[in-house]
Write a protein that holds these residues in place. Sequence first.
Motif, PDB file in Angstrom:
ATOM      1  N   ASP A 106       0.814  -1.220   0.000  1.00  0.00           N
ATOM      2  CA  ASP A 106       0.000   0.000   0.000  1.00  0.00           C
ATOM      3  C   ASP A 106       0.845   1.266   0.000  1.00  0.00           C
ATOM      4  O   ASP A 106       0.362   2.342   0.328  1.00  0.00           O
ATOM      5  N   GLY A 107       2.117   1.148  -0.370  1.00  0.00           N
ATOM      6  CA  GLY A 107       2.979   2.308  -0.527  1.00  0.00           C
ATOM      7  C   GLY A 107       3.376   2.972   0.761  1.00  0.00           C
ATOM      8  O   GLY A 107       4.037   4.004   0.756  1.00  0.00           O
ATOM      9  N   THR A 108       2.960   2.410   1.906  1.00  0.00           N
ATOM     10  CA  THR A 108       3.263   3.053   3.187  1.00  0.00           C
ATOM     11  C   THR A 108       3.907   2.101   4.180  1.00  0.00           C
ATOM     12  O   THR A 108       4.457   2.546   5.186  1.00  0.00           O
ATOM     13  N   GLY A 109       3.857   0.816   3.905  1.00  0.00           N
ATOM     14  CA  GLY A 109       4.398  -0.162   4.846  1.00  0.00           C
ATOM     15  C   GLY A 109       5.917  -0.168   4.842  1.00  0.00           C
ATOM     16  O   GLY A 109       6.573   0.615   4.153  1.00  0.00           O
ATOM     17  N   THR A 110       6.480  -1.074   5.629  1.00  0.00           N
ATOM     18  CA  THR A 110       7.930  -1.221   5.695  1.00  0.00           C
ATOM     19  C   THR A 110       8.456  -1.748   4.365  1.00  0.00           C
ATOM     20  O   THR A 110       7.904  -2.696   3.801  1.00  0.00           O
ATOM     21  N   ALA A 111       9.502  -1.125   3.869  1.00  0.00           N
ATOM     22  CA  ALA A 111      10.088  -1.555   2.600  1.00  0.00           C
ATOM     23  C   ALA A 111      10.812  -2.878   2.799  1.00  0.00           C
ATOM     24  O   ALA A 111      11.653  -3.017   3.681  1.00  0.00           O
ATOM     25  N   THR A 112      10.465  -3.851   1.961  1.00  0.00           N
ATOM     26  CA  THR A 112      11.079  -5.168   2.034  1.00  0.00           C
ATOM     27  C   THR A 112      11.906  -5.406   0.789  1.00  0.00           C
ATOM     28  O   THR A 112      11.438  -5.176  -0.331  1.00  0.00           O
ATOM     29  N   THR A 113      13.144  -5.844   0.956  1.00  0.00           N
ATOM     30  CA  THR A 113      14.011  -6.120  -0.190  1.00  0.00           C
ATOM     31  C   THR A 113      13.498  -7.326  -0.954  1.00  0.00           C
ATOM     32  O   THR A 113      13.099  -8.332  -0.356  1.00  0.00           O
ATOM     33  N   VAL A 114      13.495  -7.207  -2.269  1.00  0.00           N
ATOM     34  CA  VAL A 114      13.056  -8.301  -3.136  1.00  0.00           C
ATOM     35  C   VAL A 114      14.279  -8.799  -3.909  1.00  0.00           C
ATOM     36  O   VAL A 114      14.720  -8.150  -4.854  1.00  0.00           O
ATOM     37  N   PRO A 115      14.846  -9.933  -3.508  1.00  0.00           N
ATOM     38  CA  PRO A 115      16.067 -10.427  -4.164  1.00  0.00           C
ATOM     39  C   PRO A 115      15.880 -10.711  -5.655  1.00  0.00           C
ATOM     40  O   PRO A 115      16.775 -10.458  -6.457  1.00  0.00           O
ATOM     41  N   ALA A 116      14.720 -11.262  -6.021  1.00  0.00           N
ATOM     42  CA  ALA A 116      14.462 -11.601  -7.431  1.00  0.00           C
ATOM     43  C   ALA A 116      13.109 -11.024  -7.820  1.00  0.00           C
ATOM     44  O   ALA A 116      12.065 -11.625  -7.540  1.00  0.00           O
ATOM     45  N   ILE A 117      13.152  -9.849  -8.458  1.00  0.00           N
ATOM     46  CA  ILE A 117      11.896  -9.161  -8.780  1.00  0.00           C
ATOM     47  C   ILE A 117      11.020  -9.982  -9.716  1.00  0.00           C
ATOM     48  O   ILE A 117       9.792  -9.912  -9.657  1.00  0.00           O
ATOM     49  N   ALA A 118      11.642 -10.805 -10.571  1.00  0.00           N
ATOM     50  CA  ALA A 118      10.874 -11.596 -11.535  1.00  0.00           C
ATOM     51  C   ALA A 118       9.989 -12.630 -10.851  1.00  0.00           C
ATOM     52  O   ALA A 118       8.987 -13.074 -11.427  1.00  0.00           O
ATOM     53  N   SER A 119      10.334 -13.004  -9.629  1.00  0.00           N
ATOM     54  CA  SER A 119       9.547 -14.021  -8.931  1.00  0.00           C
ATOM     55  C   SER A 119       8.489 -13.405  -8.015  1.00  0.00           C
ATOM     56  O   SER A 119       7.705 -14.124  -7.392  1.00  0.00           O
TER      57      SER A 119
END
Length: 199
Positions: free
Chosen positions: A61-74
Motif C-alpha cells: 500500500d505504498g506506506t508499509g515497511t520496505a522489504t528487499t526483493v532479491p528476485a523481482i521476476a519471482s
Amino acid sequence: MNKLVKGAVATAVGAALLMGGAGTFAYWNDSVGITGGTIVAGNLSVVDATPSDGVWTVQKDGTGTATTVPAIASFVASPGDRFTYTKTVKINATGNNLVATLALTPGSIAAVTPATAANTALASYLTSTASISATGTGISAGSVAGTYNVTAGAAGVTSRDVTLTVVINFPKSTTAGFENNTKLGSVNLSGLAVTLNQQ
C-alpha cells in the motif's frame, strides 16, 4: 607618324591593358599570426557504475515497511504495491556551459510479448505512475517533473557517482474492479534505463 610606329604603339597599349586586366601586377600585402589557442570539446556520458543489478524493494500500500526483493521476476504484484529500484550510475559532464537533463527513458516498462490485453494494460498502468529521483554532485531537480538537471563538473573530473531511485506504483483504486484488466498481466523491466540529454 608612319604606319609602322602607329602599329607598335597600338600593340604596346593593348599588351598593357591585357596585363592589367589579368592581374599580373604584384600588390603589397602582409600577414601576422594572432595565436588563438586550442578549443577542446567536453563530454557527456552516463554508464552503469555497478554492472550487477540494483536493489528492488516493495512496500504494501505504498506506506508499509520496505522489504528487499532479491528476485523481482519471482514477485507477484497486486494493486497497492509500491516498487523502488535503486542503482548507481557514473555521469561524466564536462563543459563550461554544459547543462543536461536526466530522465527515465520512455518505454522502460514494456509489456511482455506477446502483448496480450492484460500485459499491455499493466505496462500502461505502471508507466503512468513511474517516477525517478537522482542524487549526487551537480544534480538538481529540473523544471519538468521527473527530470533532473546535471551541471558540468570541474575540469579534469572524469565522472561522478549519481544514485538513481525509480519508483513504480501499482495503485489500488477506490473503485472496485478498476484494475481488473491488469490481472495476470506481465511487464518486462530489463529495459529500465535513463537518458541524459544536453539542454
